[in-house]
Design an enzyme around this catalytic site. Structure first.
Site, PDB file in Angstrom:
ATOM      1  N   LYS A 115     -15.087   3.204  -3.545  1.00  0.00           N
ATOM      2  CA  LYS A 115     -14.812   4.115  -4.129  1.00  0.00           C
ATOM      3  C   LYS A 115     -13.211   4.732  -3.714  1.00  0.00           C
ATOM      4  CE  LYS A 115     -13.952   8.489  -1.659  1.00  0.00           C
ATOM      5  NZ  LYS A 115     -14.575   8.780  -0.080  1.00  0.00           N
ATOM      6  N   LYS A 194       0.336   1.081   7.616  1.00  0.00           N
ATOM      7  CA  LYS A 194      -0.632  -0.036   8.795  1.00  0.00           C
ATOM      8  C   LYS A 194       0.208  -1.357   8.327  1.00  0.00           C
ATOM      9  CE  LYS A 194      -4.665  -2.997   8.564  1.00  0.00           C
ATOM     10  NZ  LYS A 194      -6.012  -3.183   8.980  1.00  0.00           N
ATOM     11  N   LYS A 197       0.142  -6.631   3.073  1.00  0.00           N
ATOM     12  CA  LYS A 197       0.993  -7.537   1.619  1.00  0.00           C
ATOM     13  C   LYS A 197       0.321  -6.313   0.371  1.00  0.00           C
ATOM     14  CE  LYS A 197       0.367 -11.781  -0.253  1.00  0.00           C
ATOM     15  NZ  LYS A 197      -0.953 -11.822  -1.272  1.00  0.00           N
TER      16      LYS A 197
END
Ligand code: TRP
Length: 326
Positions: A115, A194, A197
């Site tokens: 998704k 969260k 990177k």
């Protein structure tokens, strides 16, 4: 006899504090108590990005350098690279016949990724089979347990199902590995989301002290607090979260001082930046050493490959024998 664990990490690039508290710290902790195998999952990287093969190969060595610098001891546990051990691919092939496509399509991790990336109808066969490869990684060492975060639990469940199915069809070869959930599954990034990177909100393990300071100053704290003497509301303050994790002894006192308007956000950020920089000093030093001694790292990987391969060969002999294959 010690129980065996297999842990894996995809070589996505430099390792940050979120990866450290979410995985690596735990691995370092477990290495004395378990017979540990640590694997760089380079083939897994190719399931989502097959064009990145060259970069993945480079990153794989960088990951091992990070592991060594963080305290994984290659004399205790082999550090190796998945694609160097061809037995994973053979077991993956066999397992691919023991699970239905519908079961793989129900896997929540793959569903979510499909998704997010908008690839519901173009997902590759290999990407759908990601958990089969992961099951092969784990079971080709007949591991008793797998240290992972919550998000990987569905893959360990598929691993257990495959072990059961194989044993039922061909005889008892595999254990059903347990999940060893990581103590701190997630660390916030500087913006409160969260740490990752791709969100550009991470502090890396090899970050220099002045860069840690600069980044820490941008961290999300209480937006309602305008003046130093204003009482703080540290409920959603990432600095307090870092404080609780990295300096637990004094976190309660810092929280009290914040609420009382005695500890300002800038002072608190400065204090945490200093602490994190000190905490990572040993890491930076070791990393500089291994960067300057790359051939030593390649030797460590070659030795890890060899140890891993010996175990994987033994397990595959048992698999072939159970299946009456040559
Ligand atoms: N899927 C894991 C991740 O994305 C990486 C991985 C691959 C793994 N093979 C593994 C983890 C085997 C544990 C065991 O983080």
């Amino acid at each position: 006899m010690k129980k065996r664990i297999l842990s894996g990490m995809r070589p996505t690039g430099r390792i940050h504090l979120g990866n450290w508290v979410g995985a690596l710290e735990n691995w370092v902790d477990l290495q004395d108590r378990y017979d540990s195998y640590h694997m760089v999952a380079d083939w897994h990287m190719l399931t989502t990005d097959p064009g990145s093969a060259g970069r993945v190969a480079e990153n794989s060595v960088e990951v091992v350098i990070d592991w060594l610098s963080a305290g994984l001891d290659p004399d205790k546990s082999p550090l190796f690279i998945q694609s160097h051990i061809k037995e994973h691919a053979e077991l993956h092939l066999i397992f691919s016949m023991l699970i239905s496509v519908a079961r793989l399509q129900r896997n929540p991790t793959v569903k979510e990724q499909a998704k997010d990336l908008g690839i519901e109808s173009t997902m590759s066969y290999g990407h759908l089979g990601y958990p089969i490869l992961q099951a092969a990684d784990i079971l080709v060492y007949n591991a008793d347990a797998v240290p992972v975060g919550e998000d990987q639990a569905p893959h360990v469940e598929i691993t257990r199902e495959l072990a059961r199915r194989f044993n039922h069809l061909y005889g008892p070869v595999f254990k059903e590995p347990e999940t060893l959930l990581t103590r701190c599954p997630r660390l916030s990034g500087l913006d409160g989301k969260k740490m990752s990177k791709s969100l550009d909100n991470a502090i890396y393990l090899n970050e220099r002290p002045d860069d840690i300071m600069k980044k820490m100053m941008t961290a999300y704290t209480d937006p309602r607090r305008l003046r130093l003497k204003d009482p703080g509301n540290p409920e959603h303050c990432v600095i307090l979260e870092y404080h609780k994790h990295f300096l637990p002894e004094s976190a309660a006192e810092a929280e009290r001082e914040c609420r009382a308007g005695e500890l300002g956000c800038v002072a608190h950020k400065r204090q945490m930046a200093g602490h994190v920089a000190d905490m990572l000093a040993g890491f930076r030093e070791k990393r500089a050493y291994y960067e300057a001694h790359r051939s030593e790292v390649l030797d460590i990987i070659a030795a890890g490959d060899e140890k891993a391969r010996a175990t994987a060969r033994e397990v595959m002999n048992a698999v072939r024998e159970a299946m009456c294959l040559g």
